[in-house]
Structures are given as structure tokens and as C-alpha cells.
Scaffold this active site. Structure first.
Site, PDB file in Angstrom:
ATOM      1  N   ASP A  33     -27.466 -44.857  -5.491  1.00  0.00           N
ATOM      2  CA  ASP A  33     -26.065 -44.459  -5.716  1.00  0.00           C
ATOM      3  C   ASP A  33     -25.186 -45.641  -5.332  1.00  0.00           C
ATOM      4  O   ASP A  33     -25.531 -46.439  -4.472  1.00  0.00           O
ATOM      5  CB  ASP A  33     -25.735 -43.247  -4.841  1.00  0.00           C
ATOM      6  CG  ASP A  33     -24.556 -42.445  -5.375  1.00  0.00           C
ATOM      7  OD1 ASP A  33     -24.754 -41.291  -5.758  1.00  0.00           O
ATOM      8  OD2 ASP A  33     -23.427 -42.995  -5.408  1.00  0.00           O
ATOM      9  N   THR A  88     -19.959 -36.285 -14.487  1.00  0.00           N
ATOM     10  CA  THR A  88     -19.310 -36.278 -15.808  1.00  0.00           C
ATOM     11  C   THR A  88     -18.119 -35.328 -15.746  1.00  0.00           C
ATOM     12  O   THR A  88     -18.194 -34.204 -16.229  1.00  0.00           O
ATOM     13  CB  THR A  88     -20.274 -35.806 -16.905  1.00  0.00           C
ATOM     14  OG1 THR A  88     -20.902 -34.595 -16.467  1.00  0.00           O
ATOM     15  CG2 THR A  88     -21.318 -36.829 -17.233  1.00  0.00           C
ATOM     16  N   ALA A 221     -22.262 -21.247 -20.396  1.00  0.00           N
ATOM     17  CA  ALA A 221     -21.203 -20.458 -21.034  1.00  0.00           C
ATOM     18  C   ALA A 221     -21.551 -18.963 -21.013  1.00  0.00           C
ATOM     19  O   ALA A 221     -20.704 -18.124 -20.726  1.00  0.00           O
ATOM     20  CB  ALA A 221     -20.982 -20.941 -22.472  1.00  0.00           C
ATOM     21  N   LEU A 223     -23.494 -17.420 -18.839  1.00  0.00           N
ATOM     22  CA  LEU A 223     -23.408 -16.928 -17.461  1.00  0.00           C
ATOM     23  C   LEU A 223     -21.949 -16.690 -17.065  1.00  0.00           C
ATOM     24  O   LEU A 223     -21.601 -15.653 -16.503  1.00  0.00           O
ATOM     25  CB  LEU A 223     -24.058 -17.929 -16.497  1.00  0.00           C
ATOM     26  CG  LEU A 223     -25.581 -18.013 -16.572  1.00  0.00           C
ATOM     27  CD1 LEU A 223     -26.091 -19.234 -15.807  1.00  0.00           C
ATOM     28  CD2 LEU A 223     -26.207 -16.740 -16.008  1.00  0.00           C
ATOM     29  N   CYS A 272     -19.719 -26.642 -12.616  1.00  0.00           N
ATOM     30  CA  CYS A 272     -20.274 -26.589 -13.973  1.00  0.00           C
ATOM     31  C   CYS A 272     -19.560 -25.673 -14.958  1.00  0.00           C
ATOM     32  O   CYS A 272     -19.285 -26.087 -16.087  1.00  0.00           O
ATOM     33  CB  CYS A 272     -21.736 -26.159 -13.919  1.00  0.00           C
ATOM     34  SG  CYS A 272     -22.793 -27.450 -13.276  1.00  0.00           S
ATOM     35  N   PHE A 273     -19.334 -24.424 -14.558  1.00  0.00           N
ATOM     36  CA  PHE A 273     -18.940 -23.423 -15.556  1.00  0.00           C
ATOM     37  C   PHE A 273     -17.708 -23.830 -16.360  1.00  0.00           C
ATOM     38  O   PHE A 273     -17.754 -23.888 -17.591  1.00  0.00           O
ATOM     39  CB  PHE A 273     -18.721 -22.056 -14.898  1.00  0.00           C
ATOM     40  CG  PHE A 273     -20.001 -21.337 -14.546  1.00  0.00           C
ATOM     41  CD1 PHE A 273     -21.232 -21.872 -14.878  1.00  0.00           C
ATOM     42  CD2 PHE A 273     -19.972 -20.120 -13.888  1.00  0.00           C
ATOM     43  CE1 PHE A 273     -22.417 -21.219 -14.555  1.00  0.00           C
ATOM     44  CE2 PHE A 273     -21.144 -19.455 -13.566  1.00  0.00           C
ATOM     45  CZ  PHE A 273     -22.358 -20.003 -13.893  1.00  0.00           C
ATOM     46  N   GLN A 274     -16.606 -24.094 -15.656  1.00  0.00           N
ATOM     47  CA  GLN A 274     -15.379 -24.411 -16.397  1.00  0.00           C
ATOM     48  C   GLN A 274     -15.545 -25.704 -17.200  1.00  0.00           C
ATOM     49  O   GLN A 274     -15.186 -25.775 -18.375  1.00  0.00           O
ATOM     50  CB  GLN A 274     -14.196 -24.505 -15.438  1.00  0.00           C
ATOM     51  CG  GLN A 274     -12.947 -25.002 -16.134  1.00  0.00           C
ATOM     52  CD  GLN A 274     -11.674 -24.637 -15.397  1.00  0.00           C
ATOM     53  OE1 GLN A 274     -11.513 -23.528 -14.923  1.00  0.00           O
ATOM     54  NE2 GLN A 274     -10.762 -25.576 -15.310  1.00  0.00           N
ATOM     55  N   LYS A 275     -16.119 -26.695 -16.545  1.00  0.00           N
ATOM     56  CA  LYS A 275     -16.282 -28.004 -17.210  1.00  0.00           C
ATOM     57  C   LYS A 275     -17.141 -27.877 -18.476  1.00  0.00           C
ATOM     58  O   LYS A 275     -16.791 -28.423 -19.533  1.00  0.00           O
ATOM     59  CB  LYS A 275     -16.936 -28.980 -16.210  1.00  0.00           C
ATOM     60  CG  LYS A 275     -17.105 -30.380 -16.726  1.00  0.00           C
ATOM     61  CD  LYS A 275     -17.927 -31.221 -15.772  1.00  0.00           C
ATOM     62  CE  LYS A 275     -19.395 -30.886 -15.896  1.00  0.00           C
ATOM     63  NZ  LYS A 275     -20.269 -31.648 -14.994  1.00  0.00           N
TER      64      LYS A 275
HETATM   65  C1  UDX Z   1     -24.453 -22.712 -12.177  1.00  0.00           C
HETATM   66  C2  UDX Z   1     -25.662 -22.144 -12.935  1.00  0.00           C
HETATM   67  O1  UDX Z   1     -26.042 -20.898 -12.339  1.00  0.00           O
HETATM   68  C3  UDX Z   1     -26.803 -23.127 -12.905  1.00  0.00           C
HETATM   69  O2  UDX Z   1     -27.892 -22.632 -13.646  1.00  0.00           O
HETATM   70  C4  UDX Z   1     -26.320 -24.451 -13.480  1.00  0.00           C
HETATM   71  O3  UDX Z   1     -27.349 -25.405 -13.417  1.00  0.00           O
HETATM   72  C5  UDX Z   1     -25.100 -24.953 -12.726  1.00  0.00           C
HETATM   73  O4  UDX Z   1     -24.080 -23.967 -12.728  1.00  0.00           O
HETATM   74  P1  UDX Z   1     -23.735 -22.877  -9.625  1.00  0.00           P
HETATM   75  O5  UDX Z   1     -22.398 -23.253 -10.163  1.00  0.00           O
HETATM   76  O6  UDX Z   1     -24.344 -23.726  -8.570  1.00  0.00           O
HETATM   77  O7  UDX Z   1     -24.807 -22.832 -10.815  1.00  0.00           O
HETATM   78  O8  UDX Z   1     -23.656 -21.398  -9.009  1.00  0.00           O
HETATM   79  P2  UDX Z   1     -23.706 -19.929  -9.620  1.00  0.00           P
HETATM   80  O9  UDX Z   1     -24.596 -19.122  -8.751  1.00  0.00           O
HETATM   81  O10 UDX Z   1     -24.010 -19.897 -11.059  1.00  0.00           O
HETATM   82  O11 UDX Z   1     -22.227 -19.381  -9.382  1.00  0.00           O
HETATM   83  C6  UDX Z   1     -21.105 -19.880 -10.086  1.00  0.00           C
HETATM   84  C7  UDX Z   1     -19.870 -19.091  -9.719  1.00  0.00           C
HETATM   85  O12 UDX Z   1     -19.936 -17.768 -10.242  1.00  0.00           O
HETATM   86  C8  UDX Z   1     -19.660 -18.930  -8.214  1.00  0.00           C
HETATM   87  O13 UDX Z   1     -18.292 -19.088  -7.907  1.00  0.00           O
HETATM   88  C9  UDX Z   1     -20.109 -17.505  -7.953  1.00  0.00           C
HETATM   89  O14 UDX Z   1     -19.508 -16.941  -6.820  1.00  0.00           O
HETATM   90  C10 UDX Z   1     -19.652 -16.824  -9.227  1.00  0.00           C
HETATM   91  N1  UDX Z   1     -20.389 -15.564  -9.507  1.00  0.00           N
HETATM   92  C11 UDX Z   1     -21.728 -15.598  -9.737  1.00  0.00           C
HETATM   93  C12 UDX Z   1     -19.702 -14.357  -9.591  1.00  0.00           C
HETATM   94  O15 UDX Z   1     -18.480 -14.313  -9.406  1.00  0.00           O
HETATM   95  N2  UDX Z   1     -20.398 -13.211  -9.891  1.00  0.00           N
HETATM   96  C13 UDX Z   1     -21.740 -13.223 -10.109  1.00  0.00           C
HETATM   97  O16 UDX Z   1     -22.300 -12.150 -10.379  1.00  0.00           O
HETATM   98  C14 UDX Z   1     -22.426 -14.447 -10.031  1.00  0.00           C
HETATM   99  P1  ADP Z   2     -23.760 -33.626  -9.564  1.00  0.00           P
HETATM  100  O1  ADP Z   2     -23.241 -32.315  -9.043  1.00  0.00           O
HETATM  101  O2  ADP Z   2     -23.870 -33.666 -11.071  1.00  0.00           O
HETATM  102  O3  ADP Z   2     -25.011 -34.087  -8.891  1.00  0.00           O
HETATM  103  P2  ADP Z   2     -22.193 -35.456  -7.918  1.00  0.00           P
HETATM  104  O4  ADP Z   2     -20.756 -35.832  -8.093  1.00  0.00           O
HETATM  105  O5  ADP Z   2     -22.603 -34.650  -6.720  1.00  0.00           O
HETATM  106  O6  ADP Z   2     -22.618 -34.712  -9.278  1.00  0.00           O
HETATM  107  O7  ADP Z   2     -23.100 -36.772  -7.925  1.00  0.00           O
HETATM  108  C1  ADP Z   2     -22.983 -37.830  -8.796  1.00  0.00           C
HETATM  109  C2  ADP Z   2     -23.248 -39.131  -8.036  1.00  0.00           C
HETATM  110  O8  ADP Z   2     -23.377 -40.201  -8.987  1.00  0.00           O
HETATM  111  C3  ADP Z   2     -22.150 -39.563  -7.061  1.00  0.00           C
HETATM  112  O9  ADP Z   2     -22.694 -39.682  -5.755  1.00  0.00           O
HETATM  113  C4  ADP Z   2     -21.676 -40.948  -7.604  1.00  0.00           C
HETATM  114  O10 ADP Z   2     -21.377 -41.875  -6.556  1.00  0.00           O
HETATM  115  C5  ADP Z   2     -22.893 -41.407  -8.388  1.00  0.00           C
HETATM  116  N1  ADP Z   2     -22.618 -42.401  -9.428  1.00  0.00           N
HETATM  117  C6  ADP Z   2     -21.680 -42.368 -10.406  1.00  0.00           C
HETATM  118  N2  ADP Z   2     -21.751 -43.476 -11.200  1.00  0.00           N
HETATM  119  C7  ADP Z   2     -22.786 -44.234 -10.738  1.00  0.00           C
HETATM  120  C8  ADP Z   2     -23.392 -45.478 -11.128  1.00  0.00           C
HETATM  121  N3  ADP Z   2     -22.941 -46.171 -12.204  1.00  0.00           N
HETATM  122  N4  ADP Z   2     -24.420 -45.951 -10.404  1.00  0.00           N
HETATM  123  C9  ADP Z   2     -24.884 -45.253  -9.338  1.00  0.00           C
HETATM  124  N5  ADP Z   2     -24.378 -44.071  -8.920  1.00  0.00           N
HETATM  125  C10 ADP Z   2     -23.340 -43.558  -9.598  1.00  0.00           C
END
Ligand code: UDX
Ligand code: ADP
Ligand code: UDX
Length: 480
Positions: A33, A88, A221, A223, A272-275
Site C-alpha cells: 500500500d 474506487t 443492488a 441486497l 459498497c451499496f450506494q456506490k
Molecule cells: C456488503 C455485501 O453484503 C457484501 O457481499 C459485499 O461484498 C460488500 O457490501 P457490507 O457493506 O460489509 O457488505 O455489509 P452488509 O452486511 O451487507 O450491510 C450493509 C448495510 O445494510 C449495513 O448498514 C447494514 O446495517 C444494513 N442492513 C443489512 C440492514 O439494514 N438490514 C438488513 O437486513 C441487512
Molecule cells: P476497500 O474497502 O475496497 O478495501 P480501502 O479504502 O479500505 O478499500 O483500501 C484501499 C487501499 O488502497 C487504501 O489503503 C489505499 O491507500 C490503497 N491504494 C490506493 N491506490 C494505491 C496505489 N496506486 N498503490 C498502492 N496502494 C494504493
């Protein structure tokens, strides 16, 4: 010995590589990193992310076949397989601002790989990226390759935070997408061999590149859509006297629907979800599919509605003003068992309450004061309109205190908002809390964690998402 290098030591890269190292003793895994502080933390006793079970795995492998380093170029040049797991974020300016994924980090990683490589490599897309990114990356690599062969694979990560280790050890499926050429198939097989060390063969799915990329966006999407569906129902439950827990249970019993992921909440959060949905919306728009884009947008609109609705409930219940009232906020992380606050609904709820001049006392077992202050003062980027709203003023910041205990947060408070479902909030001594609060004392449960009847017996006025309303709340103005 196969050498793996992962660029990006974040929530995805760190745990994923730790499990590969644990399960494949004959593979040397380096996680690199550009952030020195992150790598230092990975090499210390205080890992940069909180994830149940992760400490043990890292301790077992670190220094043996798992290494964390800032020497990005050295490890990339030595690796046979390079995972790219960089951030991203959503673009904040220019074309596609507010929706499209910002691939700056990805592109710079790809150029660097092309630059330092002296041997053939498999490059694996691990971060969520828009469909057809692999193709773009392939172009960067091949146009700068100096005769070196690159095979690009898409291997999206499905782990959820808080259960990352469990998800990695026993995944529902591992998805590997690649080119349908003989070289592409060979690369798929090489990555399959890694996972096959601990994942049953039938759970390792192989597809073409685009299917793998799109499956990740689609899964997230779907989920998120389930949560927005149940949250939309929760509003209707409150209006009609139905109970969302009973409705979810009954609906989930249909094996075609299934019981998981049907908990009503103050809104979904997480990186993840919104993005990913915004990304999906953008891809649909770019491909001339506005109806499909609108369909998925609605999932985010309902999520925003749910957060607003919660704030309005709080304010309306407390005589239409929370000005200068102390509100205890229990939980700030986007879900339990993580210290991550990215897109947490707590940010919007807290900002909403501060907008009405509340004084907030916030407690979360895993989120630091620094992080909370940063989240609340950061520019809010609105997804629908790519403009920056004003950050919080210094005087508003003074309205926020962060404490390290639930009893301290709730002392002398007028109301409590539960925004994360931490287990410890279920077993608090609510009688003690009630005795130390202003009266009438309110609890607004955004995660359905408290025993509503028990709290009402103590004397609280309780609002719990999607549950039949307290008579007190029924008399308050309708909530938009
Ligand atoms: C999610 C996906 O589950 C995972 O597969 C993907 O790789 C990344 O995004 P994550 O964001 O870590 O994982 O957590 P997740 O357990 O999915 O919860 C997301 C959000 O939804 C949280 O804020 C959680 O509190 C909320 N949630 C989840 C609810 O409000 N109700 C539910 O029944 C489940
Ligand atoms: P994720 O949840 O997808 O793992 P994070 O933001 O937690 O995302 O982690 C991404 C990591 O990638 C950060 O620690 C950031 O410093 C690193 N990163 C971004 N661009 C580069 C790069 N060009 N080379 C090495 N590390 C990078
Ligand atoms: C539905 C419900 O399934 C049932 O529980 C309820 O009591 C009545 O409504 P029905 O309309 O008879 O039953 O059939 P169903 O199998 O649900 O199919 C409904 C429609 O959806 C059909 O046109 C079917 O072709 C379509 N469908 C179903 C799809 O297009 N894709 C699918 O994956 C499933």
C-alpha cells in the site's frame, strides 16, 4: 513457489490476503500500500481495521508467508498474480460526477504494474469496478507491456464487514471471470487452484469477464433493494399498526424469498451499496436504458427517505424541537462488529439532528472520536446533485461530544437514538439509564434491538422502526 501481491491493504485486500496465506502455506503473499501508516499498523499489534477473528489469522501468518510492505514496485515485479484492491470512490467532479466510479487509483496501479513488470502476470480485479473496466485495464497493460503477457481476471469480493473471516473461509461462491481464449482459461485455472485449497470445487464459478464484473454490482443492488423494500414496508407498518418484524418473518418464510437480509433499519450504509448502485445507474444511463436506471435509483431514494423519516420522528416526538436538548447517539458504525463509518446512516441522522440544534453525545465501541468528528465535518457530497454542501461550522462542532460509555452518553439526555445494532445495547441497564435521564425520556430505536414492552414498562416513550406506534407518537404531527 507462487508469489501473490495485493495492491491495497484495505478492508478487502487485508483480510482476503490473510486467508489466502493461511490456507496456502506454499504461496508467498505480499500486501502493499502507498499509505505508510496503514502498512505500519498491519505490521503492529493494532491492526488498521477491526474484524472479528482477523488478529489471530494475521498473527499466525505474518512474517512466514504473509508480508505487509510499502515497497509496492518490488513486490509487484516479483509476483505471478497481482490482485488490485484499491479504492474506487464515486467521482466528485467532471463527467459522471455523483455516479460514475473514480478509477484514478486503478489506472495508476495498472500503469505501475506495466512499468515494473519483467515477467508474465495475471492481474486480478478485486475492487468493485464498472463493467468493462477489465477491458480498459487490459488496454493500458498491453499498450505498455514491452512484450510481457498480461492476463486480466475479474474476481469480485463478496465478503461483508464484521463477518469477513467467516465469509472468506466459507464463501457461498467464488467468482472468477476471464477471457474465453486458451490463455484466459489458463489464467482462470491458476486462480482457481489457489481457492481450491479450501473452497469446494462446485462453489468456484467461472464466467466471462463482463458477467463477473456485473454480477458484483447486481448482487449488491439486489441486497440493497431488499433493505429498501423492507424499509418502505416499515413506514406502512407504522401507519397501519402492523409490525414489521412479524411481516418480515412471514414474508421470509416463503422459500422463494428466504429469511435473510430482511431487517428494517434506519437505512443501509457501508462503502459498497450506494456506490455500486450509483455505478449501475450510470452504466444504464450510458447504455441508453433510462427506465432501468430510474428503477435502481429508487433504492437509494428510499434509503434517504428512511434516514429523513427517522430524524423527523425524533424531532416531532420531542415537541417539534430538539434545540439544545441532549440526545444520546448509541452506535455510529454502519453496522455492528466493525469500526467502519463509510456511508453510515449515523452521519445523516446526526447532521439532521444538529440541523435542528441538538446537542449530541455519541458512543460507539469501535469508532474513535477523531473519525466521528471527521465524518461530521466532511463535505457532504449528494449523489443526485454533484455539488458540495457547506461543511459543519465550528460552532456546530461544539454541539458534539464523543464518549466512551453508553451510561455516560445517556446521562441527563432527553432522548436516545440507537443507530447501530451492537449486541451490548440489548443488555444495557435501561432502568438505570431511565433514572438518569430528563423526563419524558425517549428511545428511538433505529435497529430494532430493544425490548419495546420492557422499556415502556420502565417509563420510556419508545419508537422502534416499523413497530406499532406508542400512543404518544400517534398524537404527534404526521411524519413526511
Ligand atoms: C456488503 C455485501 O453484503 C457484501 O457481499 C459485499 O461484498 C460488500 O457490501 P457490507 O457493506 O460489509 O457488505 O455489509 P452488509 O452486511 O451487507 O450491510 C450493509 C448495510 O445494510 C449495513 O448498514 C447494514 O446495517 C444494513 N442492513 C443489512 C440492514 O439494514 N438490514 C438488513 O437486513 C441487512
Ligand atoms: P476497500 O474497502 O475496497 O478495501 P480501502 O479504502 O479500505 O478499500 O483500501 C484501499 C487501499 O488502497 C487504501 O489503503 C489505499 O491507500 C490503497 N491504494 C490506493 N491506490 C494505491 C496505489 N496506486 N498503490 C498502492 N496502494 C494504493
Ligand atoms: C403468485 C404467487 O407465486 C403465489 O404465492 C400467490 O398466492 C399468487 O400469485 P401465480 O401468479 O400463480 O402465483 O404464479 P407465479 O409462479 O408466482 O408466477 C407469476 C408470474 O411471474 C408468471 O407470469 C411467471 O411466468 C412469472 N415469473 C415467475 C417470471 O417471469 N420469472 C420468475 O423467475 C418467476
Amino acid at each position: 513457489m507462487v508469489k501473490i501481491c495485493c495492491i491495497g491493504a484495505g478492508y478487502v485486500g487485508g483480510p482476503t490476503m490473510a486467508i489466502i496465506a493461511l490456507k496456502c502455506p506454499s504461496i508467498e503473499v505480499a500486501v502493499v500500500d502507498i499509505s505508510v501508516s496503514r502498512i505500519t499498523a498491519w505490521n503492529s499489534d493494532q491492526l488498521p481495521i477491526y474484524e472479528p477473528g482477523l488478529d489471530g489469522v494475521v498473527k499466525q501468518c505474518r512474517g512466514k508467508n504473509l508480508f505487509f510492505s510499502t515497497d509496492v514496485e518490488k513486490h509487484v515485479s516479483e509476483a505471478d498474480i497481482v490482485f488490485v484492491s484499491v479504492n474506487t470512490p464515486t467521482k466528485t467532479r467532471g463527467l459522471g460526477a455523483g455516479k460514475a466510479a473514480d478509477l484514478t487509483y486503478w489506472e495508476s496501479a495498472a500503469r505501475m504494474i506495466a512499468d515494473v513488470s519483467k515477467s508474465n502476470k495475471i492481474v486480478v480485479e478485486k475492487s468493485t469496478v464498472p463493467v468493462k473496466t477489465a477491458e480498459a485495464i487490459e488496454k493500458i497493460l498491453t499498450h505498455n507491456s514491452k512484450g510481457i503477457q498480461f492476463q486480466i481476471l475479474s474476481n469480485p469480493e463478496f465478503l461483508a464487514e464484521g463477518t469477513a473471516i467467516e465469509d472468506l473461509l466459507k464463501p457461498d461462491r467464488v467468482l472468477i471471470g476471464g477471457r474465453e481464449t486458451p490463455e484466459g482459461q489458463k489464467a482462470i485455472q491458476a486462480l482457481k487452484d489457489v481457492y481450491a485449497q479450501w473452497v469446494p470445487e462446485e462453489r468456484i464459478l467461472t464466467t466471462n469477464l463482463w458477467s463477473a464484473e456485473l454480477s458484483k454490482l447486481a448482487a449488491n443492488a439486489f441486497l440493497a433493494q431488499r433493505i429498501s423494500s423492507v424499509n418502505a414496508m416499515s413506514a406502512l407498518c407504522e401507519a397501519t399498526g402492523a409490525n414489521i418484524t412479524q411481516v418480515s418473518y412471514a414474508v421470509g418464510k416463503d422459500s422463494r424469498i428466504g429469511p435473510k437480509f430482511l431487517n428494517a433499519s434506519v437505512g443501509f450504509g457501508g462503502s459498497c451499496f450506494q456506490k455500486d448502485i450509483l455505478n449501475l445507474v450510470y452504466i444504464c444511463e450510458c447504455n441508453g436504458l433510462p427506465e432501468v436506471a430510474e428503477y435502481w435509483k429508487q433504492v437509494i431514494k428510499i434509503n434517504d427517505y428512511q434516514k429523513n423519516r427517522f430524524v423527523n420522528r425524533v424531532v416531532a416526538s420531542m415537541f417539534n424541537t430538539v434545540s439544545n436538548k441532549k440526545i444520546a447517539v448509541l452506535g455510529f458504525a454502519f453496522k455492528k462488529d466493525t469500526g467502519d463509518t463509510r456511508e453510515t446512516p449515523a452521519i445523516d441522522v446526526c447532521k439532521g439532528l444538529l440541523g435542528d440544534k441538538a446537542r449530541l453525545s455519541i458512543y460507539d465501541p469501535q469508532v474513535t472520536e477523531d473519525q466521528i468528528q471527521r465524518d461530521l465535518t466532511m463535505d457532504k457530497f449528494t449523489w443526485d446533485h454533484p455539488i458540495h454542501l457547506q461543511p459543519m461550522s465550528p460552532s456546530t462542532v461544539k454541539q458534539v461530544s464523543v464518549v466512551w460509555e453508553a451510561y455516560e452518553a445517556t446521562k441527563d439526555a432527553h432522548g436516545i437514538c440507537i443507530l447501530t445494532e451492537w449486541d451490548e445495547f440489548k443488555t444495557l441497564d435501561y432502568k438505570r439509564i431511565y433514572d438518569n435521564m430528563q423526563k419524558p425520556a425517549f428511545v428511538f430505536d433505529g435497529r430494532n434491538v430493544v425490548d419495546v414492552e420492557k422499556l415502556r414498562e420502565i417509563g420510556f416513550i419508545v419508537y422502534s422502526i416499523g413497530k406499532p406506534l406508542d400512543p404518544w407518537l400517534k398524537d404527534m404531527p404526521a411524519v413526511a
